[in-house]
Design a protein around this motif. Sequence first.
Motif, PDB file in Angstrom:
ATOM      1  N   VAL A 241       0.838  -1.202   0.000  1.00 30.90           N
ATOM      2  CA  VAL A 241       0.000   0.000   0.000  1.00 30.90           C
ATOM      3  C   VAL A 241       0.873   1.252   0.000  1.00 30.90           C
ATOM      4  CG1 VAL A 241      -1.714   1.327   1.292  1.00 30.90           C
ATOM      5  CG2 VAL A 241      -1.934  -1.166   1.129  1.00 30.90           C
ATOM      6  N   GLN A 242       1.919   1.256   0.809  1.00 31.01           N
ATOM      7  CA  GLN A 242       2.837   2.398   0.867  1.00 31.01           C
ATOM      8  C   GLN A 242       3.499   2.634  -0.488  1.00 31.01           C
ATOM      9  OE1 GLN A 242       3.510   4.520   3.323  1.00 31.01           O
ATOM     10  NE2 GLN A 242       3.196   3.553   5.301  1.00 31.01           N
ATOM     11  N   ARG A 243       3.942   1.570  -1.128  1.00 33.49           N
ATOM     12  CA  ARG A 243       4.581   1.694  -2.448  1.00 33.49           C
ATOM     13  C   ARG A 243       3.601   2.254  -3.471  1.00 33.49           C
ATOM     14  NH1 ARG A 243       6.349  -3.425  -4.806  1.00 33.49           N
ATOM     15  NH2 ARG A 243       7.182  -2.021  -6.391  1.00 33.49           N
ATOM     16  N   LEU A 244       2.366   1.788  -3.400  1.00 35.98           N
ATOM     17  CA  LEU A 244       1.351   2.263  -4.335  1.00 35.98           C
ATOM     18  C   LEU A 244       1.060   3.746  -4.112  1.00 35.98           C
ATOM     19  CD1 LEU A 244      -0.801   1.977  -6.488  1.00 35.98           C
ATOM     20  CD2 LEU A 244      -2.304   0.905  -4.780  1.00 35.98           C
ATOM     21  N   LEU A 245       0.996   4.165  -2.856  1.00 32.30           N
ATOM     22  CA  LEU A 245       0.717   5.569  -2.560  1.00 32.30           C
ATOM     23  C   LEU A 245       1.851   6.481  -3.027  1.00 32.30           C
ATOM     24  CD1 LEU A 245      -0.876   5.223   0.992  1.00 32.30           C
ATOM     25  CD2 LEU A 245      -2.016   6.002  -1.086  1.00 32.30           C
ATOM     26  N   VAL A 246       3.062   5.991  -3.013  1.00 31.88           N
ATOM     27  CA  VAL A 246       4.192   6.773  -3.512  1.00 31.88           C
ATOM     28  C   VAL A 246       4.132   6.906  -5.031  1.00 31.88           C
ATOM     29  CG1 VAL A 246       6.708   6.767  -3.808  1.00 31.88           C
ATOM     30  CG2 VAL A 246       5.710   6.246  -1.573  1.00 31.88           C
ATOM     31  N   LYS A 272      -3.052   8.218   7.203  1.00 34.21           N
ATOM     32  CA  LYS A 272      -1.865   9.039   7.434  1.00 34.21           C
ATOM     33  C   LYS A 272      -0.909   8.947   6.243  1.00 34.21           C
ATOM     34  CE  LYS A 272       1.833   9.823  10.805  1.00 34.21           C
ATOM     35  NZ  LYS A 272       2.406   9.375  12.116  1.00 34.21           N
ATOM     36  N   ALA A 273      -0.709   7.743   5.728  1.00 32.64           N
ATOM     37  CA  ALA A 273       0.174   7.555   4.582  1.00 32.64           C
ATOM     38  C   ALA A 273      -0.377   8.251   3.345  1.00 32.64           C
ATOM     39  CB  ALA A 273       0.371   6.068   4.313  1.00 32.64           C
ATOM     40  N   ALA A 274      -1.694   8.203   3.169  1.00 31.63           N
ATOM     41  CA  ALA A 274      -2.319   8.842   2.008  1.00 31.63           C
ATOM     42  C   ALA A 274      -2.221  10.356   2.094  1.00 31.63           C
ATOM     43  CB  ALA A 274      -3.777   8.409   1.905  1.00 31.63           C
ATOM     44  N   GLN A 275      -2.365  10.906   3.296  1.00 35.02           N
ATOM     45  CA  GLN A 275      -2.258  12.359   3.468  1.00 35.02           C
ATOM     46  C   GLN A 275      -0.864  12.852   3.126  1.00 35.02           C
ATOM     47  OE1 GLN A 275      -3.575  12.493   7.544  1.00 35.02           O
ATOM     48  NE2 GLN A 275      -5.698  13.044   6.982  1.00 35.02           N
ATOM     49  N   PHE A 278      -0.675  12.452  -0.829  1.00 32.86           N
ATOM     50  CA  PHE A 278      -1.630  13.292  -1.559  1.00 32.86           C
ATOM     51  C   PHE A 278      -2.039  14.496  -0.699  1.00 32.86           C
ATOM     52  CE2 PHE A 278      -2.144   9.183  -3.637  1.00 32.86           C
ATOM     53  CZ  PHE A 278      -2.329   9.513  -4.975  1.00 32.86           C
ATOM     54  N   PRO A 279      -1.130  15.428  -0.435  1.00 31.77           N
ATOM     55  CA  PRO A 279      -1.521  16.595   0.365  1.00 31.77           C
ATOM     56  C   PRO A 279      -2.597  17.401  -0.357  1.00 31.77           C
ATOM     57  CG  PRO A 279       0.645  16.909  -0.657  1.00 31.77           C
ATOM     58  CD  PRO A 279       0.277  15.476  -0.879  1.00 31.77           C
ATOM     59  N   GLY A 280      -3.643  17.734   0.378  1.00 35.36           N
ATOM     60  CA  GLY A 280      -4.726  18.512  -0.216  1.00 35.36           C
ATOM     61  C   GLY A 280      -5.836  17.685  -0.824  1.00 35.36           C
ATOM     62  N   ALA A 281      -5.651  16.353  -0.944  1.00 35.84           N
ATOM     63  CA  ALA A 281      -6.698  15.501  -1.515  1.00 35.84           C
ATOM     64  C   ALA A 281      -7.779  15.206  -0.475  1.00 35.84           C
ATOM     65  CB  ALA A 281      -6.099  14.198  -2.023  1.00 35.84           C
ATOM     66  N   ALA A 282      -8.952  14.820  -0.967  1.00 36.21           N
ATOM     67  CA  ALA A 282     -10.032  14.389  -0.076  1.00 36.21           C
ATOM     68  C   ALA A 282      -9.810  12.908   0.244  1.00 36.21           C
ATOM     69  CB  ALA A 282     -11.377  14.595  -0.758  1.00 36.21           C
ATOM     70  N   ILE A 283      -9.545  12.622   1.495  1.00 41.76           N
ATOM     71  CA  ILE A 283      -9.188  11.263   1.908  1.00 41.76           C
ATOM     72  C   ILE A 283     -10.161  10.786   2.975  1.00 41.76           C
ATOM     73  CG2 ILE A 283      -7.409   9.844   3.004  1.00 41.76           C
ATOM     74  CD1 ILE A 283      -5.360  11.886   1.852  1.00 41.76           C
ATOM     75  N   LYS A 284     -10.651   9.585   2.802  1.00 43.77           N
ATOM     76  CA  LYS A 284     -11.546   9.025   3.814  1.00 43.77           C
ATOM     77  C   LYS A 284     -11.419   7.508   3.835  1.00 43.77           C
ATOM     78  CE  LYS A 284     -15.667   8.898   0.808  1.00 43.77           C
ATOM     79  NZ  LYS A 284     -17.075   9.315   0.672  1.00 43.77           N
ATOM     80  N   ILE A 285     -11.871   6.924   4.926  1.00 44.65           N
ATOM     81  CA  ILE A 285     -11.918   5.476   5.076  1.00 44.65           C
ATOM     82  C   ILE A 285     -13.378   5.041   4.976  1.00 44.65           C
ATOM     83  CG2 ILE A 285     -11.402   3.511   6.546  1.00 44.65           C
ATOM     84  CD1 ILE A 285      -8.917   4.998   5.553  1.00 44.65           C
ATOM     85  N   VAL A 286     -13.654   4.139   4.068  1.00 45.06           N
ATOM     86  CA  VAL A 286     -15.016   3.649   3.843  1.00 45.06           C
ATOM     87  C   VAL A 286     -15.169   2.284   4.501  1.00 45.06           C
ATOM     88  CG1 VAL A 286     -16.762   3.068   2.120  1.00 45.06           C
ATOM     89  CG2 VAL A 286     -15.094   4.891   1.656  1.00 45.06           C
ATOM     90  N   ARG A 287     -16.273   2.095   5.180  1.00 46.74           N
ATOM     91  CA  ARG A 287     -16.534   0.815   5.842  1.00 46.74           C
ATOM     92  C   ARG A 287     -17.321  -0.132   4.933  1.00 46.74           C
ATOM     93  NH1 ARG A 287     -18.071   2.657  12.074  1.00 46.74           N
ATOM     94  NH2 ARG A 287     -15.972   3.405  12.600  1.00 46.74           N
ATOM     95  N   VAL A 298      -9.153   8.019  -1.973  1.00 43.62           N
ATOM     96  CA  VAL A 298      -8.421   9.257  -2.218  1.00 43.62           C
ATOM     97  C   VAL A 298      -8.994   9.918  -3.461  1.00 43.62           C
ATOM     98  CG1 VAL A 298      -6.171  10.322  -2.685  1.00 43.62           C
ATOM     99  CG2 VAL A 298      -6.311   8.269  -1.229  1.00 43.62           C
ATOM    100  N   GLN A 299      -9.521  11.133  -3.309  1.00 41.03           N
ATOM    101  CA  GLN A 299     -10.053  11.904  -4.430  1.00 41.03           C
ATOM    102  C   GLN A 299      -9.120  13.095  -4.645  1.00 41.03           C
ATOM    103  OE1 GLN A 299     -13.005  11.178  -6.085  1.00 41.03           O
ATOM    104  NE2 GLN A 299     -13.636   9.473  -4.798  1.00 41.03           N
ATOM    105  N   THR A 300      -8.434  13.132  -5.788  1.00 42.86           N
ATOM    106  CA  THR A 300      -7.456  14.189  -5.998  1.00 42.86           C
ATOM    107  C   THR A 300      -8.130  15.496  -6.387  1.00 42.86           C
ATOM    108  OG1 THR A 300      -7.156  13.647  -8.336  1.00 42.86           O
ATOM    109  CG2 THR A 300      -5.761  12.506  -6.759  1.00 42.86           C
TER     110      THR A 300
END
Length: 300
Positions: A241-246, A272-275, A278-287, A298-300
């Motif tokens: 996941v970290q590699r993908l976010l980079v 935290k890793a997504a923030q 992707f600084p400034g993106a809309a980030i949320k966790i969906v259940r 992550v919505q850019t």
Amino acid sequence: MVTACQPVIPVFAPACAPTLGALIRAAQSYLAVTNAAPRLEAEVLMAYVLACSRTHLYAHPERKLPPDLRTQFQHLVSRRAVGEPLPYLIGEAQFYGLDLHVDPRVLIPRPETETLVDLARIWLTAYKGAPDPPVVVDLGTGSGAMATSLAFHTSQAKIYAVDISSAALDVARANARRHNVYERITFLLSDLLKALPEPAHLIVSNPPYIAQEEWATLTAGIREYEPRVALDGGIDGLQVVQRLLVDAPRRLRMHGALLIEIGAAQGPAARKAAQKAFPGAAIKIVRDLAGRDRVLSVQT
């Protein structure tokens, strides 16, 4: 996939008459020690051997099995008793209303991953980039479950199915052909997004996210039979996941989206890793439907 530490397969050799009803009851008793739904699984295996519906089994319990089919049924029940996953035994699993071929080359698709497809379809419905079709990437496609489902339910998207395993891509191609969407999917052998020839509007991924400490808690059916490369997420479960976010920020188009399946306890760390990526993106966790954290959005 059979490992050296796997227990010897016991022999299921019922002494009952070789009728459907008697054999299913015997298999139910045999599987009850290790399985939560022994009657259902016995019926599924019998229906597979006879290439018939379970309704047929109810209607003809007196039908006798010839010796070769009885031997096949006994062998399948014995394998199921030591944990070999039922979808691998019958070569099929359901996902998002579609019957898919599965075997030990690919992870068995789970119902919770359907949440990713739901979110992707919602995003695609709101897509405002016409006349250009949205470019969608199913990263770590495995059996092709998500790519095939999205192609089946979405007529305009340009879809890439990406996997690091050529064997998995063979299964994904077969499932796309089975549901008549093969021509609408491009299959790529790639480590993450390295081989992607163009930026994407939407990336969906069910990456490996099992943490090292969780490995011993998995059922034998998962540990011993499903491909570890599709499950093992490293020490904390978030290595891939970290590699993908980079990598993703330069692979996503403006106003794009990234949807990643995560473990139920990984929401805060994934956010935290997504923030950071992707600084400034809309980030949320969906259940998911069970109320557990399931998707990093992550919505850019």
